[in-house]
Scaffold this motif. Structure first.
Motif, PDB file in Angstrom:
ATOM      1  N   PHE A 195      -5.958  -3.840  -9.565  1.00  0.00           N
ATOM      2  CA  PHE A 195      -6.235  -2.313  -9.220  1.00  0.00           C
ATOM      3  C   PHE A 195      -4.930  -1.392  -9.645  1.00  0.00           C
ATOM      4  O   PHE A 195      -5.235  -0.171  -9.077  1.00  0.00           O
ATOM      5  N   VAL A 196      -3.919  -1.726  -9.982  1.00  0.00           N
ATOM      6  CA  VAL A 196      -2.992  -0.759 -10.157  1.00  0.00           C
ATOM      7  C   VAL A 196      -2.686  -0.769 -11.825  1.00  0.00           C
ATOM      8  O   VAL A 196      -2.393  -1.924 -12.382  1.00  0.00           O
ATOM      9  N   SER A 197      -2.966   0.489 -12.481  1.00  0.00           N
ATOM     10  CA  SER A 197      -2.810   0.420 -13.779  1.00  0.00           C
ATOM     11  C   SER A 197      -1.345   0.440 -14.305  1.00  0.00           C
ATOM     12  O   SER A 197      -0.658   0.866 -13.673  1.00  0.00           O
TER      13      SER A 197
ATOM     14  N   PHE B 151       0.762  -1.370   0.128  1.00  0.00           N
ATOM     15  CA  PHE B 151      -0.043  -0.018   0.245  1.00  0.00           C
ATOM     16  C   PHE B 151       0.748   1.345   0.016  1.00  0.00           C
ATOM     17  O   PHE B 151       0.378   2.299  -0.741  1.00  0.00           O
ATOM     18  N   ASP B 152       1.908   1.105   0.736  1.00  0.00           N
ATOM     19  CA  ASP B 152       2.818   2.386   0.563  1.00  0.00           C
ATOM     20  C   ASP B 152       3.395   2.681  -0.778  1.00  0.00           C
ATOM     21  O   ASP B 152       3.566   3.773  -1.219  1.00  0.00           O
ATOM     22  N   LYS B 153       4.017   1.527  -1.433  1.00  0.00           N
ATOM     23  CA  LYS B 153       4.246   1.617  -2.698  1.00  0.00           C
ATOM     24  C   LYS B 153       3.135   2.285  -3.554  1.00  0.00           C
ATOM     25  O   LYS B 153       3.712   3.093  -4.716  1.00  0.00           O
ATOM     26  N   HIS B 154       1.900   2.107  -3.402  1.00  0.00           N
ATOM     27  CA  HIS B 154       1.051   2.471  -4.322  1.00  0.00           C
ATOM     28  C   HIS B 154       0.109   3.837  -3.731  1.00  0.00           C
ATOM     29  O   HIS B 154      -1.018   3.920  -4.295  1.00  0.00           O
TER      30      HIS B 154
END
Length: 375
Positions: free
Chosen positions: A373-375, A304-307
């Motif tokens: 969920f990550v484009s 979550f920190d990464k994104h």
């Protein structure tokens, strides 16, 4: 399980030996440590119910098997409860008469809801919070008064003071809370319990007590031996892995313990009591589970920190994170990859609760999150 495997091997946790011990004792386990296992809709990773992915400890298993020899005797359950009460009284610093047991802590919650329905009064609780007591009470026409959490998703005890009215018979608090893995500051909570217990029963559900590693937290169990109207519930379902075995504990004054025993309709059994006695003594396995829970949380925190995903630092074995879209859609998208995550928790309909599986499970969770969920 190979009895030649040492306790040191067990505590290594990430070693092949520890994995073999766990997988070997749970042949039907659905987790990423099982060779060849791939999650699917039919065999999903259960990251939805805050269960212990490592199951019952070896010590508890052996105690349960031994207890089978006496399980045909009515007296065996009472003897098991007595031994367990003596151990917990020593651990918590209360008297044996301040303790009673149930078939899971849910029975304690329901019993307090039943007492409210029979004796009258309303329940004052947080929103959102665990619904075990309130759902049972509502079905018996008990009025539920809800106090929203504050902007930090924490239970605000000053708002509870303001919301209190003379018809409130139970103040119901969950600490750490669920689905919000936040805690109430220990000194504020202690003062609140002492103050409000002069007006009504203050009931604290501490189901996730063992997972807390936060200097601002403290259990309220010691207060139950010195203040009449304070009751605390605990469960063996979480860190001890007894979700399917069922063993709950209530701590309270002698008056409240007697009242709970009078109203409660369920009971424990000798297998649960014997297994719990061994499990509570087995602090090494508890440390192992806690270490693995921390490792799993770090994997998810890093994801979550990464994104730049907003989430709540957890005092439990689950994480609450912002999805930005309806949580039902999130659930469906995870489920098609064989992952179950938490249900809706109004009013946080664009947030999701994910339970911590084994670190290997959370690595898979991270892969699927990035895919979906990550484009």
């Amino acid at each position: 399980m190979n009895k030649d495997i040492s306790r040191r091997d067990w505590l290594k946790g990430s070693s092949a030996v520890a994995i073999a011990m766990i997988a070997g004792s749970r042949a039907n386990a659905q987790d990423m440590t099982v060779p060849g296992f791939m999650p699917s809709k039919d065999t999903p990773l259960r990251l939805s119910s805050n269960e212990n992915p490592y199951g019952v400890s070896q010590a508890a298993r052996e105690a349960i098997m031994e207890a089978l020899e006496h399980s045909h005797l009515y007296s065996s359950r009472r003897e098991g409860e007595s031994k367990l009460a003596a151990l917990l009284a020593k651990i918590e610093g209360v008297g044996i008469k301040n303790i009673t047991f149930s078939g899971g802590s849910g029975e304690i919650l329901k019993t307090l809801g039943l007492i409210t329905a029979v004796e009258g009064g309303s329940v004052l609780t947080a929103d959102p919070t665990y619904h075990g007591l309130t759902r049972y009470a509502i079905n018996r026409n008990v009025e539920i008064k809800r106090v929203p959490v504050d902007d930090t998703m924490t239970i605000d005890l000053d708002l509870f003071r303001e919301a209190y009215t003379d018809d409130v018979s139970i103040i119901y608090l969950v600490n750490p809370n669920n689905p919000l893995p936040t805690i109430m500051e220990k000194n504020k909570l202690r003062d609140f319990c002492i103050e409000m217990s002069k007006k009504c029963l203050v009931f604290i559900d501490e189901a996730y007590h063992e997972f807390v590693d936060n200097p601002d937290y403290a259990t309220m169990v010691p207060l139950t031996a010195t203040h009449e109207n304070i009751v605390v519930a605990r469960t063996a379902s979480k860190i001890h892995g007894f979700a399917g075995i069922r063993l709950g504990v209530a701590y309270g004054s002698e008056m409240w313990i007697e009242k709970i025993n009078e109203y409660i309709t369920g009971s424990t059994n000798q297998l649960a009591c014997s297994g719990a006695l061994a499990s509570y003594r087995d602090t090494d396995t508890q440390k192992f589970v806690l270490q693995k829970n921390r490792e799993s949380k770090e994997i998810v925190y890093n994801l979550f920190d990464k994104h730049n995903v907003r989430y709540m630092k957890s005092n439990t074995n689950f994480i609450f994170f912002e999805t930005g879209i309806d949580v039902n859609e999130v659930r469906e998208r995870f489920q098609k990859h064989g992952i179950l995550v938490g249900r809706q928790f109004p009013p946080y309909l664009t947030w999701c609760r994910v339970s911590m599986g084994k670190p290997e499970d959370m690595e898979y969770f991270a892969q699927i999150y990035e895919k979906e969920f990550v484009s």
